[in-house]
Design a protein around this motif. Structure first.
Motif, PDB file in Angstrom:
ATOM      1  N   LEU A 216       0.824  -1.227   0.016  1.00 24.58           N
ATOM      2  CA  LEU A 216       0.067  -0.027  -0.086  1.00 24.58           C
ATOM      3  C   LEU A 216       0.762   1.414  -0.214  1.00 24.58           C
ATOM      4  CD1 LEU A 216      -2.834  -1.012   2.623  1.00 24.58           C
ATOM      5  CD2 LEU A 216      -2.959  -1.001  -0.038  1.00 24.58           C
ATOM      6  N   VAL A 217       1.876   1.320   0.949  1.00 19.97           N
ATOM      7  CA  VAL A 217       2.726   2.342   0.899  1.00 19.97           C
ATOM      8  C   VAL A 217       3.273   2.664  -0.393  1.00 19.97           C
ATOM      9  CG1 VAL A 217       5.037   3.248   1.766  1.00 19.97           C
ATOM     10  CG2 VAL A 217       3.334   2.326   3.212  1.00 19.97           C
ATOM     11  N   ALA A 218       3.823   1.649  -1.080  1.00 16.57           N
ATOM     12  CA  ALA A 218       4.633   1.717  -2.531  1.00 16.57           C
ATOM     13  C   ALA A 218       3.521   2.401  -3.543  1.00 16.57           C
ATOM     14  CB  ALA A 218       4.989   0.254  -3.158  1.00 16.57           C
ATOM     15  N   GLN A 219       2.208   1.758  -3.353  1.00 17.93           N
ATOM     16  CA  GLN A 219       1.232   2.070  -4.289  1.00 17.93           C
ATOM     17  C   GLN A 219       1.111   3.553  -4.187  1.00 17.93           C
ATOM     18  OE1 GLN A 219      -2.329   0.168  -3.929  1.00 17.93           O
ATOM     19  NE2 GLN A 219      -3.613   1.775  -4.516  1.00 17.93           N
ATOM     20  N   VAL A 220       0.814   4.225  -2.884  1.00 18.95           N
ATOM     21  CA  VAL A 220       0.578   5.683  -2.574  1.00 18.95           C
ATOM     22  C   VAL A 220       1.706   6.383  -3.103  1.00 18.95           C
ATOM     23  CG1 VAL A 220       0.276   7.209  -0.786  1.00 18.95           C
ATOM     24  CG2 VAL A 220      -1.210   5.238  -0.869  1.00 18.95           C
ATOM     25  N   ILE A 226       6.929   9.454  -6.196  1.00 18.46           N
ATOM     26  CA  ILE A 226       7.939   8.929  -5.671  1.00 18.46           C
ATOM     27  C   ILE A 226       8.237   7.475  -6.590  1.00 18.46           C
ATOM     28  CG2 ILE A 226       9.262   7.832  -3.718  1.00 18.46           C
ATOM     29  CD1 ILE A 226       8.054  10.128  -2.095  1.00 18.46           C
ATOM     30  N   ARG A 227       9.087   7.354  -7.315  1.00 16.75           N
ATOM     31  CA  ARG A 227       9.119   6.091  -8.239  1.00 16.75           C
ATOM     32  C   ARG A 227      10.418   5.266  -7.771  1.00 16.75           C
ATOM     33  NH1 ARG A 227       5.808   7.664 -12.629  1.00 16.75           N
ATOM     34  NH2 ARG A 227       4.203   8.867 -11.331  1.00 16.75           N
ATOM     35  N   HIS A 242       7.679  -6.500  -2.809  1.00 17.40           N
ATOM     36  CA  HIS A 242       6.450  -5.827  -2.481  1.00 17.40           C
ATOM     37  C   HIS A 242       6.503  -4.258  -3.119  1.00 17.40           C
ATOM     38  CE1 HIS A 242       4.531  -8.816  -0.371  1.00 17.40           C
ATOM     39  NE2 HIS A 242       5.618  -8.997   0.412  1.00 17.40           N
ATOM     40  N   LEU A 243       7.699  -3.579  -3.126  1.00 23.63           N
ATOM     41  CA  LEU A 243       7.983  -2.429  -3.529  1.00 23.63           C
ATOM     42  C   LEU A 243       7.959  -2.392  -5.101  1.00 23.63           C
ATOM     43  CD1 LEU A 243      10.714  -0.848  -1.249  1.00 23.63           C
ATOM     44  CD2 LEU A 243       8.152  -0.582  -1.244  1.00 23.63           C
ATOM     45  N   ASN A 244       8.643  -3.315  -5.673  1.00 26.74           N
ATOM     46  CA  ASN A 244       8.898  -3.595  -7.124  1.00 26.74           C
ATOM     47  C   ASN A 244       7.504  -3.843  -7.746  1.00 26.74           C
ATOM     48  OD1 ASN A 244      12.184  -5.300  -6.815  1.00 26.74           O
ATOM     49  ND2 ASN A 244      11.465  -3.137  -6.945  1.00 26.74           N
ATOM     50  N   ARG A 358      -1.898   9.984   4.884  1.00 29.20           N
ATOM     51  CA  ARG A 358      -2.888   9.156   6.003  1.00 29.20           C
ATOM     52  C   ARG A 358      -3.987   8.917   4.862  1.00 29.20           C
ATOM     53  NH1 ARG A 358      -3.070  11.867  10.725  1.00 29.20           N
ATOM     54  NH2 ARG A 358      -0.666  11.705  10.851  1.00 29.20           N
ATOM     55  N   ASP A 359      -4.703   9.813   4.326  1.00 32.70           N
ATOM     56  CA  ASP A 359      -6.051   9.599   3.410  1.00 32.70           C
ATOM     57  C   ASP A 359      -5.731   8.950   2.690  1.00 32.70           C
ATOM     58  OD1 ASP A 359      -7.364  11.128   5.593  1.00 32.70           O
ATOM     59  OD2 ASP A 359      -7.345  12.971   4.264  1.00 32.70           O
ATOM     60  N   ASP A 360      -4.640   9.139   1.918  1.00 34.08           N
ATOM     61  CA  ASP A 360      -4.500   8.028   0.462  1.00 34.08           C
ATOM     62  C   ASP A 360      -4.077   6.737   0.915  1.00 34.08           C
ATOM     63  OD1 ASP A 360      -4.673  10.319  -0.845  1.00 34.08           O
ATOM     64  OD2 ASP A 360      -2.446  10.707  -1.216  1.00 34.08           O
ATOM     65  N   LEU A 361      -3.700   6.538   1.974  1.00 36.57           N
ATOM     66  CA  LEU A 361      -3.163   5.042   2.527  1.00 36.57           C
ATOM     67  C   LEU A 361      -4.808   4.459   2.827  1.00 36.57           C
ATOM     68  CD1 LEU A 361       0.153   5.299   4.561  1.00 36.57           C
ATOM     69  CD2 LEU A 361      -0.495   3.696   2.634  1.00 36.57           C
ATOM     70  N   VAL A 362      -5.452   5.288   3.664  1.00 34.14           N
ATOM     71  CA  VAL A 362      -6.774   4.543   3.821  1.00 34.14           C
ATOM     72  C   VAL A 362      -7.510   4.239   2.635  1.00 34.14           C
ATOM     73  CG1 VAL A 362      -9.197   5.164   5.048  1.00 34.14           C
ATOM     74  CG2 VAL A 362      -7.020   5.918   6.259  1.00 34.14           C
ATOM     75  N   ASP A 363      -7.625   5.186   1.697  1.00 32.81           N
ATOM     76  CA  ASP A 363      -8.325   4.913   0.355  1.00 32.81           C
ATOM     77  C   ASP A 363      -7.537   3.550  -0.206  1.00 32.81           C
ATOM     78  OD1 ASP A 363      -9.764   7.081   0.496  1.00 32.81           O
ATOM     79  OD2 ASP A 363      -8.673   8.291  -0.887  1.00 32.81           O
TER      80      ASP A 363
END
Length: 495
Positions: A216-220, A226-227, A242-244, A358-363
């Motif tokens: 989820l962190v990588a997605q956000v 941030i690539r 998981h990041l990749n 925070r909100d993006d991670l919840v989404d």
């Protein structure tokens, strides 16, 4: 008839030696105590000696088996060292934990059956850990798993029953994707008490373990521009995968005796970094005070830290160092889980993020699965609030420390040329060799002797000395000794 609250022993459950007498004449003459201990382990594992039952008195069992009492005493001592039984004074020796049993995996399709040579002959793919787990082996020394036999089943069932009894009909519907209020409050309390992190429960996001947290962190981060996220090298292959998976690059930053080399992080120019500062995986080093200060200066200049606090509670020879999140709330995304405290199968973890994410991670969590299952959350919250988890941790540390010591002793005996790293904490050891062989070849050879180990090269992007990552927490001291001895045999044949 009243029971002892400590032992809770049903005397009707006290067995005789019938299940042993059938084969005692087949026991090896020189290893009768170990043979007996193994028979008892099997009886505990398959339920003939259930948890809570009492073993026969040493004098009684010795008479029934027609062996010396010392043989019985030594066998019971081995079971006690493995954590399967415990002395309860006048109540005798009680079975307190069953050995972890690995259920046979469903056979994969013929064309999907992994072979040992294909597993170790090339760079590890996305399914490497699935294939590795499916490999049959006599002893599994893979890292990352706690003592599963120590799972507090009775306490969990009581907490689950209480939570279920209080759960309203509406509680069985869809819940808050952030997690239940009860668990978020319990996690905030737990982190304040054990990791020095002060956080409001509303800032806690409950996820399905650290694996989902990193995804989820990588997605956000990718969505925010941030690539790439720099990673420790050597560092966790699973975390990197998981990041990749979210198209986030993972440039390697060297690790030495002081932890991540922050000056190399500055040179790399990555906007973010993932690290394990309390107990670096797999080397076991702790990020030094000077490196922490350098990292804080790097974060103050705009860098983002992703802190994987995967097993910080498991320290044996010194107190745990504070979490970076306790000092840098707005520069650190913090991830933790219950996997190394209770069991990975629970799939419960948490994320604390700076307000801007925070909100993006919840989404992201909402769209992933609408939130974790409610009943396990409420059960875990009760274990935390009641103090069961806090009381469980010292017991777990004692068992893990005993097994750590057994592995260190076995390495000294069977792998005298190996250098041991990371013995002060965690659930695994790293051993490295000053030799020219491939650690993947050694892992392959060890599997031929029935023992699963992970090569250090799986967890590195740059060349390193050959090494193995060895887990000890989920194995008995006997299994650890036998497993390391088998690795020693494999190494001698390789050389």
């Amino acid at each position: 008839m009243p029971r002892s609250k400590t032992a809770a022993v049903d005397r009707s459950k006290t067995p005789g030696a019938d299940f042993l007498q059938l084969h005692v004449d087949q026991a090896p003459a020189g290893g009768l105590s170990e043979w007996l201990a193994q028979r008892l382990r099997l009886a505990i594992a398959d339920g003939r000696l259930p948890v809570g039952s009492r073993l026969p008195a040493t004098r009684t069992l010795a008479a029934e088996l027609r062996v010396s009492r010392g043989v019985i005493t030594e066998a019971y001592q081995r079971l006690s060292e493995d954590g399967h039984v415990a002395g309860r004074g006048r109540n005798g020796t009680i079975v307190v934990a069953a050995p972890a049993r690995t259920a046979p995996a469903s056979p994969p399709a013929r064309d999907e059956t992994p072979s040992p040579d294909s597993l170790f002959e090339a760079a590890p793919g996305a399914d490497v850990f699935d294939s590795f787990r499916a490999m049959p082996a006599r002893i599994d020394l893979s890292p990352g798993t706690p003592d599963l036999a120590a799972f507090p089943r009775a306490a969990w069932l009581r907490a689950e029953h209480a939570a279920l009894g209080e759960l309203s009909s509406a509680g069985f519907g869809y819940g808050d994707p952030r997690g239940t209020t009860a668990l978020r409050s319990a996690v905030a309390t737990w982190l304040a008490r054990t990791r020095g992190i002060l956080v409001d429960p509303s800032e806690v996001l409950i996820v399905a373990g650290t694996a989902q947290a990193l995804t989820l962190v990588a997605q956000v981060l990718h969505s925010s521009g941030i690539r790439e996220v720099a990673v420790e090298d050597p560092g966790s292959l699973g975390a990197r995968q998981h990041l990749n998976s979210q198209r986030v690059g993972t440039p390697p930053i060297p690790v030495d005796a002081g932890g991540l080399r922050v000056e190399r992080l500055r040179t790399a120019g990555s906007p973010a970094v993932l690290l394990t500062p309390a107990h670096q995986f797999p080397t076991g080093v702790v990020l030094s005070g000077e490196r922490r200060r350098e990292l804080m200066r790097w974060a103050a200049d705009g860098g983002l830290i992703v802190e994987d606090d995967y097993d910080a509670e498991h320290r044996y020879d010194r107190p745990p160092v504070p979490a970076l999140r306790s000092m840098l709330a707005e520069e650190v995304i913090y991830a933790g889980s219950i996997s190394k405290l209770l069991a990975p199968a629970l799939r419960v973890g948490w994320v604390l993020a700076p307000e801007r994410y925070r909100d993006d991670l919840v989404d992201a969590k909402r769209y992933a699965d609408l939130g974790n299952a409610v009943l396990p959350q409420l059960t875990l919250a009760r274990l935390v609030e009641s103090g069961v988890l806090e009381r469980h941790l010292p017991q777990l540390r004692r068992r893990h420390r005993q097994r750590r010591d057994a592995m260190v002793d076995a390495i000294r005996a069977h792998l005298p040329g190996a250098e041991v790293h990371g013995a002060a904490a965690g659930l695994h050891l790293l051993i490295t060799f000053d030799a020219g062989f491939s650690d993947a070849d050694l892992a392959f050879a060890a599997l031929g002797h029935g023992v699963k180990v992970q090569p250090l090269s799986w967890h590195g992007q740059r060349p390193h000395r050959p090494g193995l990552v060895l887990g000890y927490a989920a194995r008995t001291t006997t299994e650890i000794g036998d497993g390391v001895a088998a690795v020693g045999k494999a190494l001698r044949r390789l050389l």
